[in-house]
Design a protein around this motif. Structure first.
Motif, short mmCIF file in Angstrom:
data_model
loop_
_atom_site.label_atom_id
_atom_site.label_comp_id
_atom_site.label_asym_id
_atom_site.label_seq_id
_atom_site.Cartn_x
_atom_site.Cartn_y
_atom_site.Cartn_z
N LYS A 52 0.83 -1.21 0.00
CA LYS A 52 0.00 0.00 0.00
C LYS A 52 0.86 1.25 0.00
CE LYS A 52 -4.15 -1.90 2.18
NZ LYS A 52 -5.09 -1.81 3.33
N ALA A 53 1.98 1.19 0.71
CA ALA A 53 2.87 2.35 0.76
C ALA A 53 3.46 2.65 -0.61
CB ALA A 53 3.99 2.11 1.77
N GLU A 54 3.88 1.60 -1.32
CA GLU A 54 4.45 1.78 -2.66
C GLU A 54 3.39 2.26 -3.64
OE1 GLU A 54 7.99 -1.51 -3.00
OE2 GLU A 54 5.94 -2.25 -2.94
N ALA A 55 2.21 1.67 -3.56
CA ALA A 55 1.14 2.01 -4.50
C ALA A 55 0.59 3.40 -4.25
CB ALA A 55 0.02 0.98 -4.40
N SER A 56 0.81 3.96 -3.06
CA SER A 56 0.26 5.28 -2.74
C SER A 56 0.87 6.39 -3.58
CB SER A 56 0.48 5.59 -1.25
OG SER A 56 1.85 5.83 -0.97
N ASN A 57 2.02 6.15 -4.19
CA ASN A 57 2.67 7.20 -4.98
C ASN A 57 2.33 7.15 -6.46
OD1 ASN A 57 4.81 8.99 -3.48
ND2 ASN A 57 4.79 7.01 -2.47
N ALA A 117 15.25 25.55 2.14
CA ALA A 117 15.61 24.44 1.26
C ALA A 117 14.45 23.46 1.26
CB ALA A 117 16.88 23.76 1.73
N VAL A 118 13.71 23.40 0.15
CA VAL A 118 12.60 22.47 0.02
C VAL A 118 13.18 21.12 -0.42
CG1 VAL A 118 10.42 22.01 -1.17
CG2 VAL A 118 11.05 24.36 -0.60
N CYS A 119 13.13 20.16 0.47
CA CYS A 119 13.81 18.87 0.24
C CYS A 119 12.90 17.90 -0.49
CB CYS A 119 14.25 18.29 1.58
SG CYS A 119 15.36 19.38 2.50
N ILE A 120 13.36 17.45 -1.65
CA ILE A 120 12.56 16.60 -2.53
C ILE A 120 13.15 15.20 -2.57
CG2 ILE A 120 11.78 16.27 -4.90
CD1 ILE A 120 11.87 19.32 -5.22
N SER A 121 12.33 14.22 -2.18
CA SER A 121 12.78 12.82 -2.18
C SER A 121 12.39 12.11 -3.47
CB SER A 121 12.16 12.08 -1.00
OG SER A 121 10.74 12.02 -1.14
N GLY A 122 11.40 12.65 -4.18
CA GLY A 122 10.93 12.01 -5.40
C GLY A 122 9.52 11.47 -5.28
N GLY A 123 8.95 11.48 -4.07
CA GLY A 123 7.59 10.99 -3.86
C GLY A 123 6.55 12.07 -4.07
N LYS A 124 5.28 11.68 -3.96
CA LYS A 124 4.16 12.59 -4.21
C LYS A 124 4.14 13.76 -3.22
CE LYS A 124 0.82 10.07 -1.32
NZ LYS A 124 1.88 9.55 -0.43
N ASP A 125 4.50 13.50 -1.97
CA ASP A 125 4.40 14.52 -0.93
C ASP A 125 5.39 15.67 -1.16
OD1 ASP A 125 2.59 12.70 0.25
OD2 ASP A 125 4.23 11.73 1.33
N SER A 126 6.64 15.33 -1.37
CA SER A 126 7.65 16.37 -1.54
C SER A 126 7.50 17.11 -2.86
CB SER A 126 9.06 15.78 -1.43
OG SER A 126 9.30 14.79 -2.40
N MET A 127 7.02 16.42 -3.91
CA MET A 127 6.79 17.09 -5.18
C MET A 127 5.65 18.09 -5.08
SD MET A 127 8.90 16.32 -7.64
CE MET A 127 10.03 15.08 -8.30
N LEU A 128 4.58 17.70 -4.39
CA LEU A 128 3.48 18.64 -4.17
C LEU A 128 3.95 19.82 -3.34
CD1 LEU A 128 0.55 19.62 -4.14
CD2 LEU A 128 0.12 18.08 -2.22
#
Length: 397
Positions: free
Chosen positions: A24-29, A158-169
């Motif tokens: 579920k965690a993987e599919a959430s993105n 510094a807006v830290c981006i990991s590559g997931g939906k949360d940081s991109m938003l």
């Protein structure tokens, strides 16, 4: 026993069904259009599965799916593994978009009629924040900024981006805030590469281009440093990554780093602390750094629900990655049921409680805002423990 994305594109859709076995965690993105999301042990006999069609088993990178497809085949089912998994689908989608845009650019009629779909995607994404998701995302983002005083005049964040939906938003929200805010502040969009696989890094870079986020990438060797650590390598990795982010952000002249934790992370952390850590604590909206003087950590998505982030992602047809760690499919810690199950168990507990009390999430969140010290047996403040007996008789007399 595998099929590539390119081969799959030549098949008729009515001839196969994709079974998404990601967690579920993987599919959430990122959802897989038309796929049925099931755990491996839920496939056999499931009414959602059309056993008359070929079953294409899909995981994140095409490793776990091979084993599942093989087991199903041995039992007589027509099943194959999707080579490269979700990541292969995502890369293929990005490549097709590139080719389509290149074709459109070659065919444009005049400078006033340039059909650049990247620009249209960017405008759609930004407009959705201002309009369709104004109440559920934009308003809650600005409320957190104001209520917890997360952004102040002359801040360098510094807006830290990991590559997931949360940081991109979060990055898109900060771009919007820069346009509408009443005082001056600066932002830098920071991506740390702790040893990403080439595929992971490419996906992050392509999504940043699509969303018009001017990222700055710096590299470290954190993944290699923790790879052979047996005890809690993921915890150590997270600690090291945060330290590197603080350090590099400070070098860039920033006084704050922004992380993409959301409302659901907060309430789950509260319950996990109680049920597994025997303590009442929460994920704070901002923190002063202990090791980097003058630096702060802020969490601007603090009031935004994860379901609304997913809705924004799906509305804009965006696809992200859940974990950019190159060891995710093989790392014993990341794949360990004990480490994954705690947060999943908490999510399921909240889901069950909501059936009888629809306000349970809000009540959990507010509980750490309404702590009554007079009814607490003991508490800690700045590392020192206080007990109700310390003042019990003195207050009576």
């Amino acid at each position: 026993m595998g099929v590539t994305v390119q081969e799959l594109s030549l098949w008729k859709e009515e001839d196969y069904q994709i079974i998404d076995i990601r967690s579920k965690a993987e599919a959430s993105n990122g959802r897989i259009t038309g796929a049925v999301h099931l755990l491996p042990n839920e496939i056999e006999g499931n009414p959602a599965v059309d056993f008359k069609r070929k079953l294409v088993i899909c995981c994140s990178r095409g490793e776990f799916s091979e084993e599942v497809a093989e087991e199903l085949s041995e039992k007589g089912y027509n099943a194959v593994s999707l080579s490269g998994g979700y990541f292969a689908l995502l890369l293929d989608k990005m490549q097709r978009e590139k080719e389509k845009n290149s074709s459109l650019e070659r065919d444009f009629i005049s400078p006033g009629n340039i059909r650049d779909e990247n620009i249209q995607d960017k405008k759609r994404t930004e407009e959705s924040i201002r309009k369709r998701f104004k109440k559920k995302i934009w308003t809650k983002f600005t409320k957190a900024i104001n209520q917890y005083e997360l952004v102040k005049e002359n801040d360098h964040i510094a807006v830290c981006i990991s590559g997931g939906k949360d940081s991109m938003l979060m990055a898109k929200l900060f771009q919007e805030l820069k346009i509408h805010n009443k005082f001056s502040f600066e932002v830098k969009f920071l991506v740390m590469d702790p040893g990403y696989s080439p595929i992971n890094r490419k996906i992050i870079e392509e999504n940043a281009k699509k969303l018009d986020i001017p990222i700055t990438i710096f590299e470290s060797d954190i993944f290699d440093s923790v790879y052979h650590v047996d005890k809690s390598p993921c915890y150590l990795c997270a600690r090291m990554r945060r330290g590197y982010l603080y350090s590099y952000a400070k070098e860039l002249g920033c006084n704050k780093i922004a992380l993409g934790h959301h409302y659901d992370d907060v309430i789950e952390t509260i319950l996990m602390g109680m049920l597994y850590g025997a303590q009442v604590q929460t994920m704070m909206p901002k923190l002063h750094s202990v090791n980097f003087h003058g630096m702060e950590l802020i969490r601007p998505l603090y009031l935004i629900r994860e379901e609304d982030i997913k809705a924004w992602r799906d509305y804009n047809d965006l696809y992200f990655i859940q974990c950019a760690c190159k060891f995710t499919d093989t790392c014993s810690t990341c794949s360990n049921k004990e480490n994954q199950s705690k947060r999943i168990e908490i999510k399921e507990l909240i889901k069950q409680l909501k059936k009888t009390n629809p306000f349970v999430e809000g009540n959990i969140f507010k509980s750490v805002e309404n702590v009554n010290i007079d009814t607490v047996v003991a508490y800690k403040q700045k590392g020192k423990k206080h007990h109700f007996l310390d003042m019990y008789d003195k207050e009576y007399h």
